[in-house]
Design a protein around this motif. Structure first.
Motif, PDB file in Angstrom:
ATOM      1  N   UNK A 189       0.816  -1.217   0.000  1.00  0.00           N
ATOM      2  CA  UNK A 189       0.000   0.000   0.000  1.00  0.00           C
ATOM      3  C   UNK A 189       0.851   1.269   0.000  1.00  0.00           C
ATOM      4  N   UNK A 190       2.123   1.154   0.442  1.00  0.00           N
ATOM      5  CA  UNK A 190       3.016   2.313   0.418  1.00  0.00           C
ATOM      6  C   UNK A 190       3.318   2.756  -1.011  1.00  0.00           C
ATOM      7  N   UNK A 191       3.073   1.832  -1.987  1.00  0.00           N
ATOM      8  CA  UNK A 191       3.380   2.144  -3.387  1.00  0.00           C
ATOM      9  C   UNK A 191       2.218   2.813  -4.113  1.00  0.00           C
ATOM     10  N   UNK A 192       1.073   2.963  -3.444  1.00  0.00           N
ATOM     11  CA  UNK A 192      -0.141   3.469  -4.080  1.00  0.00           C
ATOM     12  C   UNK A 192      -0.262   4.968  -3.851  1.00  0.00           C
ATOM     13  N   UNK A 193      -0.458   5.693  -4.948  1.00  0.00           N
ATOM     14  CA  UNK A 193      -0.722   7.134  -4.881  1.00  0.00           C
ATOM     15  C   UNK A 193      -2.089   7.375  -5.511  1.00  0.00           C
ATOM     16  N   UNK A 194      -3.119   7.490  -4.669  1.00  0.00           N
ATOM     17  CA  UNK A 194      -4.482   7.645  -5.173  1.00  0.00           C
ATOM     18  C   UNK A 194      -4.657   8.986  -5.880  1.00  0.00           C
ATOM     19  N   UNK A 195      -4.030  10.023  -5.367  1.00  0.00           N
ATOM     20  CA  UNK A 195      -4.231  11.361  -5.934  1.00  0.00           C
ATOM     21  C   UNK A 195      -3.710  11.437  -7.369  1.00  0.00           C
ATOM     22  N   UNK A 196      -2.529  10.879  -7.613  1.00  0.00           N
ATOM     23  CA  UNK A 196      -1.954  10.899  -8.959  1.00  0.00           C
ATOM     24  C   UNK A 196      -2.336   9.660  -9.781  1.00  0.00           C
ATOM     25  N   UNK A 197      -3.063   8.728  -9.132  1.00  0.00           N
ATOM     26  CA  UNK A 197      -3.466   7.475  -9.776  1.00  0.00           C
ATOM     27  C   UNK A 197      -2.245   6.753 -10.351  1.00  0.00           C
ATOM     28  N   UNK A 198      -1.257   6.512  -9.497  1.00  0.00           N
ATOM     29  CA  UNK A 198      -0.013   5.871  -9.931  1.00  0.00           C
ATOM     30  C   UNK A 198       0.455   4.842  -8.908  1.00  0.00           C
ATOM     31  N   UNK A 199       1.297   3.943  -9.397  1.00  0.00           N
ATOM     32  CA  UNK A 199       2.038   3.012  -8.553  1.00  0.00           C
ATOM     33  C   UNK A 199       3.520   3.319  -8.712  1.00  0.00           C
ATOM     34  N   UNK A 200       4.274   3.259  -7.644  1.00  0.00           N
ATOM     35  CA  UNK A 200       5.697   3.528  -7.733  1.00  0.00           C
ATOM     36  C   UNK A 200       6.429   2.711  -6.674  1.00  0.00           C
ATOM     37  N   UNK A 201       7.708   2.451  -6.926  1.00  0.00           N
ATOM     38  CA  UNK A 201       8.548   1.789  -5.932  1.00  0.00           C
ATOM     39  C   UNK A 201       8.278   0.318  -5.741  1.00  0.00           C
ATOM     40  N   UNK A 202       7.747  -0.384  -6.743  1.00  0.00           N
ATOM     41  CA  UNK A 202       7.478  -1.821  -6.603  1.00  0.00           C
ATOM     42  C   UNK A 202       8.784  -2.610  -6.627  1.00  0.00           C
ATOM     43  N   UNK A 203       8.960  -3.473  -5.641  1.00  0.00           N
ATOM     44  CA  UNK A 203      10.131  -4.343  -5.581  1.00  0.00           C
ATOM     45  C   UNK A 203       9.809  -5.685  -6.237  1.00  0.00           C
ATOM     46  N   UNK A 204      10.825  -6.530  -6.326  1.00  0.00           N
ATOM     47  CA  UNK A 204      10.652  -7.827  -7.003  1.00  0.00           C
ATOM     48  C   UNK A 204       9.574  -8.670  -6.332  1.00  0.00           C
ATOM     49  N   UNK A 205       9.599  -8.729  -4.994  1.00  0.00           N
ATOM     50  CA  UNK A 205       8.621  -9.560  -4.307  1.00  0.00           C
ATOM     51  C   UNK A 205       7.235  -8.938  -4.355  1.00  0.00           C
ATOM     52  N   UNK A 206       7.161  -7.593  -4.418  1.00  0.00           N
ATOM     53  CA  UNK A 206       5.864  -6.947  -4.602  1.00  0.00           C
ATOM     54  C   UNK A 206       5.239  -7.376  -5.923  1.00  0.00           C
ATOM     55  N   UNK A 207       6.048  -7.375  -6.979  1.00  0.00           N
ATOM     56  CA  UNK A 207       5.553  -7.813  -8.299  1.00  0.00           C
ATOM     57  C   UNK A 207       5.185  -9.289  -8.277  1.00  0.00           C
ATOM     58  N   UNK A 208       5.923 -10.073  -7.508  1.00  0.00           N
ATOM     59  CA  UNK A 208       5.621 -11.497  -7.374  1.00  0.00           C
ATOM     60  C   UNK A 208       4.214 -11.697  -6.790  1.00  0.00           C
ATOM     61  N   UNK A 209       3.885 -10.969  -5.734  1.00  0.00           N
ATOM     62  CA  UNK A 209       2.565 -11.071  -5.107  1.00  0.00           C
ATOM     63  C   UNK A 209       1.482 -10.516  -6.036  1.00  0.00           C
ATOM     64  N   UNK A 210       1.769  -9.408  -6.696  1.00  0.00           N
ATOM     65  CA  UNK A 210       0.801  -8.826  -7.618  1.00  0.00           C
ATOM     66  C   UNK A 210       0.498  -9.779  -8.775  1.00  0.00           C
ATOM     67  N   UNK A 211       1.559 -10.299  -9.382  1.00  0.00           N
ATOM     68  CA  UNK A 211       1.393 -11.115 -10.583  1.00  0.00           C
ATOM     69  C   UNK A 211       0.649 -12.409 -10.297  1.00  0.00           C
ATOM     70  N   UNK A 212       0.948 -13.047  -9.199  1.00  0.00           N
ATOM     71  CA  UNK A 212       0.410 -14.379  -8.950  1.00  0.00           C
ATOM     72  C   UNK A 212      -0.870 -14.393  -8.118  1.00  0.00           C
ATOM     73  N   UNK A 213      -1.107 -13.357  -7.324  1.00  0.00           N
ATOM     74  CA  UNK A 213      -2.240 -13.399  -6.403  1.00  0.00           C
ATOM     75  C   UNK A 213      -3.247 -12.271  -6.600  1.00  0.00           C
ATOM     76  N   UNK A 214      -2.768 -11.053  -6.750  1.00  0.00           N
ATOM     77  CA  UNK A 214      -3.664  -9.906  -6.655  1.00  0.00           C
ATOM     78  C   UNK A 214      -4.235  -9.418  -7.979  1.00  0.00           C
TER      79      UNK A 214
END
Length: 576
Positions: A189-214
């Motif tokens: 959730x630290x990577x979410x910027x609702x105001x600018x509607x952007x994601x930033x600062x994703x690490x390898x394991x963050x992408x791992x969880x996003x890609x496979x689960x979320x």
């Protein structure tokens, strides 16, 4: 980034590896002695873009996959150098040419790259999205998807997979509300910027969880169903591939699965047989008796080739794509499935030939030859396959046996392509073999077909089911005779089952079809199958009604079943 110039930075490493191969005097502090230490580089590990820099293979061409062709990563003089960008600096090592596996791919960083590309593209990120002006111009140069081409001012329409601002809000707020168990993931959730509607600062394991689960959860309510389905399938692929245990026997299925996913992403069917060494049509039968070359008319050739295409499993994705395109084109004219099927039936062969040209690098040689069609044909009088012996009906003239009866089952059928009444389910077809032909596809593979006269089994005029579990057919009203271009007189020999026909004496237009068990194939029952005594039945599968009370049953007939026979003794005397 250094790119291909990385060799300049690797030269000192290579020099040290050469020294380590010969051996370097090294001091052992534990024993207080020296020894000659030797070392060798086993392989490199990188993501896919860096593979180009380390190996020299062109990862951006039509043959980006290093296993697309049988070539060695070495200095073969006869190989095509167009797929190589340079000679790898690691070939200066004396042992490098002998390695069977020189480069490994880092699944974690590949997964991160794909996740970044997918997420930032659907979020329509102005910097990292892959759906940009350059991609739109690429579509224009390839002559595909004109609805996505840019205009003269450089503006291009948004694709179906890019999110609007409200959809981005749904995506990002859903991600922001996720709460993970201890030790499961970092705080995404630290990577979410609702105001600018952007994601930033994703690490390898963050992408791992996003890609496979979320991702499937995040796009479920934020993107149209066709797009979210493809993303969910891609997520399931990485979930299987990156599991704690991977069954090597399932890797081939995973490979075909991801190729099908990519074909949906690109709206372009991909030939999954590219990774299969066996032919699409293995020879499983044997011709007998006379063999002769057979001249097919243009209509016969089109009918036979069309049947081969629609019954080839590798062609099914192409048929689905063409049917979808046809529905889209005819949306304002008709929504009748039968009319759509007629267009697919008539035009698919020509569309498929244009879709898979001989100069294509995306498809196997077999697929390209299949798209071109058969070059010549041979004719057989008899053919052995599936444990049966088949003959043409003309070959049986004067014989006391019949081997021309054939049976197949189809999932859906029309009485003819002009019939709007579709029969769904297991539709039986009964016929007699007219010709046995072998189509030759440029001497690379052959396909054997039976051309038959078919009974119209879609109506009661051609087939009847009796209460004794008997099937009668009527050949006086045949269908798919081959006289019209839309007819389907052919079947694959591998699909055929042998039947023989018993003609009725009372109604001679009808014949009972009797199925024949194949030779050399035996039903031995289950391993622990128990055999119980059963009441005698005059015919297997016969449903016998209860006998009831037969005490009052009259055992004689009231009418005479034969004409009375005169006493011939008197006639004998008269003759005498």
């Amino acid at each position: 980034m250094s790119g291909n110039d990385i060799d300049v930075y690797l030269e000192p490493l290579v020099d040290e590896l050469k020294q380590l191969w010969d051996g370097v005097e090294t001091y052992d502090a534990n024993k207080g002695t020296t020894f000659k230490m030797r070392a060798a580089l086993i392989w490199t590990i990188s993501d896919f873009p860096r593979l180009k820099n380390l190996s020299g293979w062109n990862t951006y061409s039509g043959l980006a996959c290093p296993t697309s062709k049988r070539r060695c990563i070495g200095e073969d003089a006869d190989q095509d150098d167009s797929y190589w960008k340079k000679r790898s600096v690691f070939f200066e090592l004396p042992y490098w040419k002998d390695h069977m596996l020189r480069h490994n791919l880092d699944v974690m960083h590949i997964e991160q790259n794909i996740c970044d590309n997918v997420v930032f593209t659907i979020l329509n990120d102005s910097v990292k999205s892959k759906d940009n002006l350059k991609a739109s111009k690429d579509l224009q140069s390839m002559g595909i998807r004109p609805e996505l081409w840019p205009d003269e001012g450089g503006k291009y329409p948004s694709a179906i997979f890019t999110m609007s601002n409200p959809q981005k809000n749904v995506f990002l707020k859903t991600l922001q509300n996720v709460v993970f168990p201890d030790g499961y993931s970092s705080n995404i959730t630290r990577c979410v910027d609702i105001r600018k509607r952007k994601l930033y600062g994703l690490k390898s394991h963050d992408c791992h969880i996003l890609m496979e689960q979320l991702l499937p959860i995040l796009v479920k309510n934020a993107l149209p169903s066709p797009v979210s389905t493809v993303i969910a399938n891609l997520s399931s692929f990485f979930r299987e591939l990156c599991g704690k245990a991977v069954n090597p026997m399932q890797l081939g299925g995973l490979s075909n699965h991801v190729m099908q996913i990519l074909s949906r992403v690109n709206d372009q069917p991909v030939d999954v047989t590219n990774n299969i060494g066996k032919t699409m049509f293995p020879e499983i039968g044997k011709a007998s008796r006379a063999v002769s070359h057979f001249g097919l008319t243009l209509m016969e050739r089109d009918q036979a080739h069309r049947h081969v295409l629609v019954n080839c499993e590798a062609v099914v994705p192409f048929i689905d794509t063409f049917r979808t395109e046809t529905k889209r084109k005819l949306w304002h004219q008709t929504r009748s499935p039968s009319k759509i099927d007629r267009v697919v039936h008539a035009e698919f062969s020509r569309w498929f030939k244009r879709k898979v040209p001989m100069d294509s690098t995306l498809h196997s040689k077999e697929m390209k030859l299949l798209a071109c069609g058969p070059m010549q044909a041979r004719c057989f009088r008899a053919y052995n396959i599936n444990g049966y012996k088949f003959r043409t009906i003309t070959k049986e003239d004067g014989l006391k046996t019949q081997n021309s009866g054939v049976y197949v089952s189809s999932n859906t059928s029309y009485a003819s392509m002009r019939d709007n009444r579709v029969a769904v389910g297991s539709v039986p077809y009964y016929g007699n073999i007219v010709d046995i032909i072998e189509l030759n596809y440029s001497c690379h593979f052959t396909v054997v077909l039976f051309k038959c006269i078919w009974v119209d089994t879609t109506t009661s005029r051609g087939i009847k089911q009796y209460h004794l579990d008997l099937t009668s057919v009527n050949f006086t009203r045949p269908t798919h005779t081959g006289d019209r271009e839309e007819d389907e007189p052919y079947i694959l020999a591998s699909k055929a089952h042998l039947v023989y026909y018993v003609r009725g004496e009372v109604d001679q237009e009808w014949s009972v079809a009797v199925h024949v068990k194949p030779r050399d194939l035996y039903d031995m029952g289950g391993e622990n199958e128990k055999v119980e005594a059963a009441a005698f039945s005059p015919q297997p599968g016969l449903n016998m009604s209860a006998a009831g009370d037969i005490s009052d049953l009259q055992l004689t007939r009231e009418d005479d079943i034969e004409d009375p026979i005169e006493d011939v003794s008197d006639n004998i005397d008269d003759v005498a």
